[in-house]
Design an enzyme around this catalytic site. Sequence first.
Site, PDB file in Angstrom:
ATOM      1  N   SER A  77       0.838  -1.283  -0.128  1.00  0.00           N
ATOM      2  CA  SER A  77       0.088   0.216  -0.118  1.00  0.00           C
ATOM      3  C   SER A  77       0.853   1.292  -0.240  1.00  0.00           C
ATOM      4  O   SER A  77       0.502   2.241   0.518  1.00  0.00           O
ATOM      5  CB  SER A  77      -0.833   0.022   1.018  1.00  0.00           C
ATOM      6  OG  SER A  77      -1.805  -1.153   1.187  1.00  0.00           O
ATOM      7  N   HIS A 134       3.919  -2.897   9.404  1.00  0.00           N
ATOM      8  CA  HIS A 134       2.579  -3.058   9.108  1.00  0.00           C
ATOM      9  C   HIS A 134       1.787  -3.575   9.990  1.00  0.00           C
ATOM     10  O   HIS A 134       0.600  -4.068  10.115  1.00  0.00           O
ATOM     11  CB  HIS A 134       2.726  -4.339   8.051  1.00  0.00           C
ATOM     12  CG  HIS A 134       3.195  -3.967   6.526  1.00  0.00           C
ATOM     13  ND1 HIS A 134       3.149  -2.938   6.046  1.00  0.00           N
ATOM     14  CD2 HIS A 134       4.269  -4.648   6.049  1.00  0.00           C
ATOM     15  CE1 HIS A 134       3.791  -2.980   4.874  1.00  0.00           C
ATOM     16  NE2 HIS A 134       4.521  -4.173   4.922  1.00  0.00           N
ATOM     17  N   ARG A 156      -4.316   2.660   0.943  1.00  0.00           N
ATOM     18  CA  ARG A 156      -4.458   2.387  -0.918  1.00  0.00           C
ATOM     19  C   ARG A 156      -6.040   1.712  -0.995  1.00  0.00           C
ATOM     20  O   ARG A 156      -6.338   1.043  -0.294  1.00  0.00           O
ATOM     21  CB  ARG A 156      -3.523   1.566  -1.247  1.00  0.00           C
ATOM     22  CG  ARG A 156      -3.286   1.543  -2.659  1.00  0.00           C
ATOM     23  CD  ARG A 156      -2.142   0.660  -3.211  1.00  0.00           C
ATOM     24  NE  ARG A 156      -1.949   0.706  -4.460  1.00  0.00           N
ATOM     25  CZ  ARG A 156      -0.953   0.096  -5.340  1.00  0.00           C
ATOM     26  NH1 ARG A 156      -0.180  -0.984  -4.425  1.00  0.00           N
ATOM     27  NH2 ARG A 156      -0.532   0.216  -6.509  1.00  0.00           N
TER      28      ARG A 156
END
Length: 324
Positions: A77, A134, A156
Amino acid sequence: MANSETTLSKLLAEAKFNQECEELMSSLPKDRSFFAEYLYQYQGFWYPPNILEGVLYSQKHFKAKDSDFILVSSPKSGATWLKALVFALIHRQEFQTPLESHPLLDNNPHSLIPFIEGFNFHTQAASPRIFSTHIPLGSLPESVKDSSCKVVYCCRNPKDAFFSLWHFVKNLILKEMAGCTMEEMVSGFCRGSSVYGPFWDHALEYWKENRENPEKVLFVMYEEMREQPRDLVMRIAEFLGCSFTEEEIENGVLDDIIKLCSLENMSKLEVNGKGKLVNGMETKAFFRKGEIGGWGDTLTPFLAEEIDKTTEKKLIGSDFRFFC
C-alpha cells in the site's frame, strides 16, 4: 523462477521459532494460506509464523522515543515509496544534491528504514529515528502508544492493494502459487485471512485514531502520493515538524526529492533491479507500475465486485471512503 534460492517460501521453510511463539501458535486460530502453510490470528489480525514472532518481539523489546517517526501501511500500500520520501525529506540538509549523491541511489528504502517487526530496529541510532511497520494499531508496542512519536499511515484502494499483493506473492513464491487460484486468494482477502489482515480493519483503526488524535497520526492516501506529490510531501513534512522553507521550494529541493523518490526513478536504479535485502529477498519484487486502478488489468468484474461488497460492509457506520 520456481527454483530461485531467494523465493519467499524458501526463506520461510524450516524456520525455527522461539518457545513463546511456538506455544502461542498452538493456542491461536489458524487458517490455510497461499503465503505460508498457515496464518495465525493474533489480537484480531492474521500473520505467518515468522511475522508473528517479529510482532511479539517488537511488543516486548521496542522502545519508542518521543522524537521517532513511524511509517505504517498494509502490505503493498505504498510502504516502499513512503519510506523513500520520508527518508529524503528528513535528511535533506545532509544531502544537498539528492539527484547526484544520495543514499537512495545505492540503497533500497527497506535497507535504510527497518521494520519494527523485523528484529533489526536496534540498528537505528541517529535522531530522529525512522521506522516502518505493517502492525495494526492495537498491536503496536506500548511505547509507541505512550510516547509522543509521530505516526504516518498510508492507505490504498483495496482492489489495487490486493492486485499488487497478488503479483508480489506470485513473484516470490511462484511454486506454491501454482495451486492457488486468484479466486481463492480473493476469498481469503475478503474474509480477512491475509497477511496483516483484515485489510479494512487495519485502515479503519488508523483512520479513527487520526480523527481522535491528529497530532499523533497523519492519515494519507496512496493515490494522493501519485496525483499530488508536492502537496502531500509538504503536508508530511509539516506534520513531522520539518516544513520546507520558501527558499527550499524556490531552489527546487522539494521537486528534487519528489523526482528522486518517484517510482519511475527508483525502479530504474540498479539496487532496486538487481539487489537483495539482508534476508535474501530480491528488491525488484517491490517495484511495479504502481498505477491507480491497475487492478482492472487482472481482476475479473466478479472478483472486483466481491472486494467492493466487502468494502461496503466494512465501512457501514463510518464516513471513511477509499479512493476509487
